[in-house]
Design a protein around this motif. Structure first.
Motif, mmCIF file in Angstrom:
data_model
loop_
_atom_site.group_PDB
_atom_site.id
_atom_site.type_symbol
_atom_site.label_atom_id
_atom_site.label_comp_id
_atom_site.label_asym_id
_atom_site.label_seq_id
_atom_site.Cartn_x
_atom_site.Cartn_y
_atom_site.Cartn_z
ATOM 1 N N ALA A 409 6.070 7.670 1.602
ATOM 2 C CA ALA A 409 5.243 6.474 1.158
ATOM 3 C C ALA A 409 5.449 5.370 0.128
ATOM 4 C CB ALA A 409 3.122 6.988 0.775
ATOM 5 N N ILE A 410 6.229 6.204 -0.658
ATOM 6 C CA ILE A 410 6.265 5.598 -1.277
ATOM 7 C C ILE A 410 8.083 4.685 -1.474
ATOM 8 C CG2 ILE A 410 8.821 6.083 -3.710
ATOM 9 C CD1 ILE A 410 6.960 8.444 -3.970
ATOM 10 N N PHE A 411 8.308 4.895 -0.170
ATOM 11 C CA PHE A 411 9.629 4.282 0.446
ATOM 12 C C PHE A 411 8.482 2.796 0.758
ATOM 13 C CE2 PHE A 411 12.659 8.068 -0.222
ATOM 14 C CZ PHE A 411 13.772 6.752 -0.416
ATOM 15 N N ARG A 417 5.594 -4.028 -0.461
ATOM 16 C CA ARG A 417 4.948 -3.762 -1.634
ATOM 17 C C ARG A 417 3.399 -4.125 -1.178
ATOM 18 N NH1 ARG A 417 8.315 -8.992 -4.186
ATOM 19 N NH2 ARG A 417 9.787 -8.368 -3.175
ATOM 20 N N ASP A 418 2.375 -5.219 -1.505
ATOM 21 C CA ASP A 418 0.922 -4.988 -1.201
ATOM 22 C C ASP A 418 0.280 -4.521 0.663
ATOM 23 O OD1 ASP A 418 0.729 -4.416 -4.194
ATOM 24 O OD2 ASP A 418 0.248 -6.807 -4.053
ATOM 25 N N PHE A 419 1.230 -5.137 1.262
ATOM 26 C CA PHE A 419 0.716 -5.258 2.813
ATOM 27 C C PHE A 419 1.905 -4.045 3.854
ATOM 28 C CE2 PHE A 419 2.041 -7.446 6.774
ATOM 29 C CZ PHE A 419 0.854 -7.538 7.353
ATOM 30 N N ILE A 431 -0.653 5.960 0.785
ATOM 31 C CA ILE A 431 -0.501 4.274 0.576
ATOM 32 C C ILE A 431 -1.542 4.096 -0.407
ATOM 33 C CG2 ILE A 431 -0.754 2.200 0.645
ATOM 34 C CD1 ILE A 431 2.206 3.728 1.410
ATOM 35 N N GLU A 432 -3.045 4.451 -0.654
ATOM 36 C CA GLU A 432 -4.355 3.540 -1.444
ATOM 37 C C GLU A 432 -3.763 4.088 -2.365
ATOM 38 O OE1 GLU A 432 -7.434 4.166 0.831
ATOM 39 O OE2 GLU A 432 -7.076 2.961 1.995
ATOM 40 N N ALA A 433 -3.440 5.332 -2.876
ATOM 41 C CA ALA A 433 -3.842 6.070 -4.007
ATOM 42 C C ALA A 433 -2.444 6.265 -4.485
ATOM 43 C CB ALA A 433 -3.553 7.905 -3.877
ATOM 44 N N LEU A 434 -1.538 5.671 -4.629
ATOM 45 C CA LEU A 434 -0.227 4.888 -5.288
ATOM 46 C C LEU A 434 -0.181 3.471 -5.402
ATOM 47 C CD1 LEU A 434 2.760 6.297 -3.087
ATOM 48 C CD2 LEU A 434 2.417 7.925 -4.596
ATOM 49 N N LEU A 435 -1.002 3.008 -4.933
ATOM 50 C CA LEU A 435 -0.829 0.970 -5.047
ATOM 51 C C LEU A 435 -1.907 1.422 -6.369
ATOM 52 C CD1 LEU A 435 -1.223 -0.517 -1.645
ATOM 53 C CD2 LEU A 435 1.229 -0.381 -3.703
ATOM 54 N N ASP A 438 0.396 2.958 -11.789
ATOM 55 C CA ASP A 438 1.170 2.181 -12.488
ATOM 56 C C ASP A 438 2.822 2.257 -11.280
ATOM 57 O OD1 ASP A 438 3.281 0.858 -14.271
ATOM 58 O OD2 ASP A 438 2.603 1.604 -16.257
ATOM 59 N N GLY A 439 3.100 0.760 -11.015
ATOM 60 C CA GLY A 439 3.976 1.278 -10.630
ATOM 61 C C GLY A 439 5.065 1.683 -10.297
ATOM 62 N N ARG A 440 5.371 1.869 -11.881
ATOM 63 C CA ARG A 440 6.373 2.192 -13.451
ATOM 64 C C ARG A 440 7.033 3.676 -12.547
ATOM 65 N NH1 ARG A 440 5.829 -0.470 -18.698
ATOM 66 N NH2 ARG A 440 3.589 0.365 -18.315
ATOM 67 N N ILE A 441 5.217 4.753 -12.468
ATOM 68 C CA ILE A 441 5.781 6.196 -12.368
ATOM 69 C C ILE A 441 5.710 6.618 -10.753
ATOM 70 C CG2 ILE A 441 4.381 6.157 -14.318
ATOM 71 C CD1 ILE A 441 1.986 7.307 -12.232
ATOM 72 N N HIS A 442 5.901 5.531 -9.843
ATOM 73 C CA HIS A 442 6.597 5.785 -8.668
ATOM 74 C C HIS A 442 7.727 6.890 -8.275
ATOM 75 C CE1 HIS A 442 4.080 2.453 -6.182
ATOM 76 N NE2 HIS A 442 2.945 3.364 -7.392
ATOM 77 N N ILE A 443 8.680 6.459 -8.842
ATOM 78 C CA ILE A 443 10.238 7.560 -8.776
ATOM 79 C C ILE A 443 9.982 8.529 -9.738
ATOM 80 C CG2 ILE A 443 12.335 7.212 -9.508
ATOM 81 C CD1 ILE A 443 11.710 5.121 -7.367
#
Length: 626
Positions: A409-411, A417-419, A431-435, A438-443
């Protein structure tokens, strides 16, 4: 040393002594016969002088060396002008060698060897000298300390400890003492030649210069006979020993360490040569050939033979011809190990293999990032770890399957991006939970999930990697961060290719591709990218190379291959490359989260620790903001 070895050594020494004395006597006999043809060439007026001279020379040199060495390995190292490595007064390269030395000594159950360094020798080599286990000393060249990474240095020191466990160093030392007289003749000739060619201050010195040179040349030619004789003796006794010692070293450390050490010497511009006046006398101690490649009767097998002896497949892909005008890197990126049973099954079932895509992607021109409040600032690892996660993510990451879906999902988010396409094979709920985060903690979430995906079977690992590669290259482009994240996944599945040890001149294009990929991570316009591109490369490339790479890469490229090649450079070359990149990109600019993630992963891929670098960059960014 066993009595059998002592007997063989003494008999061989006596045979060589008689042979050299006989040949010298014959040479002088021919000279005497030229003036008096009634005199026999086998026994003549100079024969007693030749015999007495050889006895005095051999016995005198042996006694002097015995007195100078005092049966102590540390005295031998000091006699050869090696500098001792002290644990509390040494540079980082020496400290690393000292640490490895203690680890190997403990694993072998022996006293740690005393460490010394030839600080003016830039070739990669090492030698072990001594008489007993307590005084044995290992002398490293400065080239080995500054050119080898931890694994390579460990492989070379393991080879030396194999000599220690077999007590080979005692035989090596005793042979050097016995043969010192043979080598002294050549050294004496060299002395006269140097004396005759020095700058003259007095007229009488100039008058005798030709005499010095002629006498020195004649003595040196006679000395060559002793050099050849000593090499033949060493060749007979030691030639196959290095191959056996290599095998013994592989029982102490991972075989790859020794293979990489040998390959590092192969691609190094100075090889393993030792340019010392006593180089001939200590050559048989060395880890690799210390003499020129054209030397006769080298006791060390060629590097390619030693590599192939340990692992034939490794030799085919890792050893690069130094004089090759063009290298097919695609052929080099083949497997280093023989197929396992599971891989044979894959071939039989025609299952999907992990391999490079048939059509290489382009560099992604615009970085994928997330616009949030205060996004310019990179977060500290502690803050990223403590930020709250949705309950759905926490539940998903409780299982290995759920962690793999989070990674996918992160990849997917990084690619689209949003789509996210509705037909994408990914959990829309994750996907919805990750969005929402804050995108800075995805990694950071990626790292946490990666720790729990478990080591899958080879078939499953390849399918998982192919699934990710199709996502990150769906639009025919690839970014450096995505490529590095994929490398991290491969590492957890033990499928990350080892660094391909190369010289800098063989991976210039890979360095340029890496620099361009880093530039594309930054959100700066094309004009500034081109300027920074030039500023970085002018510190790394030669002038003619710089003109060849005047523009930023716009061709398809294999970033994973470029990373593998760059990771095989010398440690100092990799550190210099990273320091130039850091200075040109972030000395006056705050580093963003994506850029810090890329830099951290790049340090990891090139074989360095990352924690200190991350803290340093965060402090620097804080000062710039203030």
């Amino acid at each position: 040393m066993p009595k059998k070895n002592i007997t063989i050594l003494l008999i061989s020494f006596l045979v060589v002594t008689l042979a050299v004395t006989g040949i010298l006597n014959l040479i002088f006999g021919l000279i005497v016969h030229f003036f008096d043809q009634t005199t026999s060439i086998w026994w003549h007026i100079l024969s007693p002088i030749v015999v007495i001279f050889m006895l005095i020379l051999i016995l005198g040199s042996a006694l002097f060396k015995t007195w100078a060495y005092q049966k102590n390995g540390q005295r031998i190292a000091k006699y050869h002008q090696a500098k001792r490595i002290e644990p509390f007064n040494c540079v980082p390269e020496e400290a690393l060698a000292f640490k490895i030395n203690l680890e190997l000594a403990e694993s072998c159950g022996v006293y740690p060897a005393h460490l010394y360094v030839f600080d003016e020798e830039l070739g990669i080599n090492a030698l072990t000298v001594g008489y007993t286990e307590k005084d044995v000393s290992i002398i490293l060249t400065w080239g080995a300390l500054q050119s080898m990474n931890q694994d390579e240095l460990k492989g070379m020191l393991a080879h030396e400890y194999s000599h220690i466990l077999a007590n080979d160093y005692v035989e090596h030392t005793q042979l050097e003492v016995l043969l010192s007289g043979f080598l002294l003749i050549g050294q004496l000739g060299s002395y006269f030649i140097v004396r005759g060619t020095k700058h003259k201050t007095l007229l009488i010195d100039s008058m005798f210069a030709a005499v010095y040179v002629a006498l020195g040349g004649f003595i040196w030619l006679l000395g060559c006979l002793g050099v050849i004789a000593s090499r033949i003796l060493k060749f007979i006794i030691f030639y196959h020993r290095e191959l056996k010692t290599d095998l013994a070293a592989c029982e102490l450390v991972d075989q790859q360490y020794l293979l990489h050490a040998l390959t590092r010497i192969y691609v190094h511009d100075r090889g393993s040569h030792i340019y010392r006046t006593d180089g001939e006398s200590i050559a048989h101690y060395c880890f690799a050939n210390a003499l020129s490649e054209q030397s006769w009767f080298k006791i060390h097998p060629s590097l390619s033979r030693r590599i192939n002896y340990l692992h034939p497949d490794f030799g085919r892909v890792a050893v690069i011809e130094n004089k090759a005008s063009e290298i097919n890197w695609q052929n080099l990126i083949s497997k280093l190990l023989l197929p396992t049973n599971e891989e044979v099954l894959l071939d039989a079932l025609n299952a999907q293999h992990w391999q490079l895509p048939q059509q290489l992607p382009y560099l992604r021109l615009s970085p994928i990032s997330f616009t949030v409040k205060d996004a310019v600032r990179a977060l500290s690892p502690e803050i990223r770890q403590s930020m709250e996660r949705p309950e759905l993510l926490l539940r998903a990451m409780q299982t290995a399957t759920g962690c793999r879906e989070v990674i996918v999902a992160i990849f997917m988010i990084r690619q689209y991006r949003d789509f996210i396409p509705e037909d994408a094979q990914v959990s829309q709920a994750i996907i919805e939970a990750l969005l929402k985060l804050d995108g800075r903690i995805h990694i950071q979430i990626f790292y946490e999930a990666l720790r729990h995906i478990d080591n899958m079977p080879t078939i499953a690992s390849r399918q998982f990697l192919n699934r990710i590669s199709q996502i990150i290259q769906a639009d025919g482009e690839i970014g450096l961060l995505d490529c590095l994240l994929l490398e991290r996944v491969k590492a957890t599945q033990s499928m990350l290719d080892d660094a391909l040890i190369v010289s800098k001149k063989h991976c210039t294009q890979a360095i340029v591709h890496l620099v361009d990929a880093i530039l594309h991570v930054q959100q700066i316009n094309s004009h500034n990218q081109l300027r920074v591109h030039h500023n970085i490369l002018k510190h790394i490339l030669m002038h003619d190379e710089l003109q060849h790479y005047a523009t930023i890469t716009d061709q398809p490229l294999d970033l994973a291959n470029s990373l593998r090649l760059v990771s095989g450079l010398l440690v100092r070359e990799k550190l210099y490359l990273l320091s130039v990149i850091e200075h040109e990109l972030w000395s006056e600019r705050v580093i963003t989260q994506d850029e810090l993630d890329v830099l951290e992963l790049l340090y990891w891929r090139l074989g360095f620790e990352t924690e200190e670098m991350v803290n340093r960059m965060l402090k620097q960014s804080s000062l710039l903001i203030l």
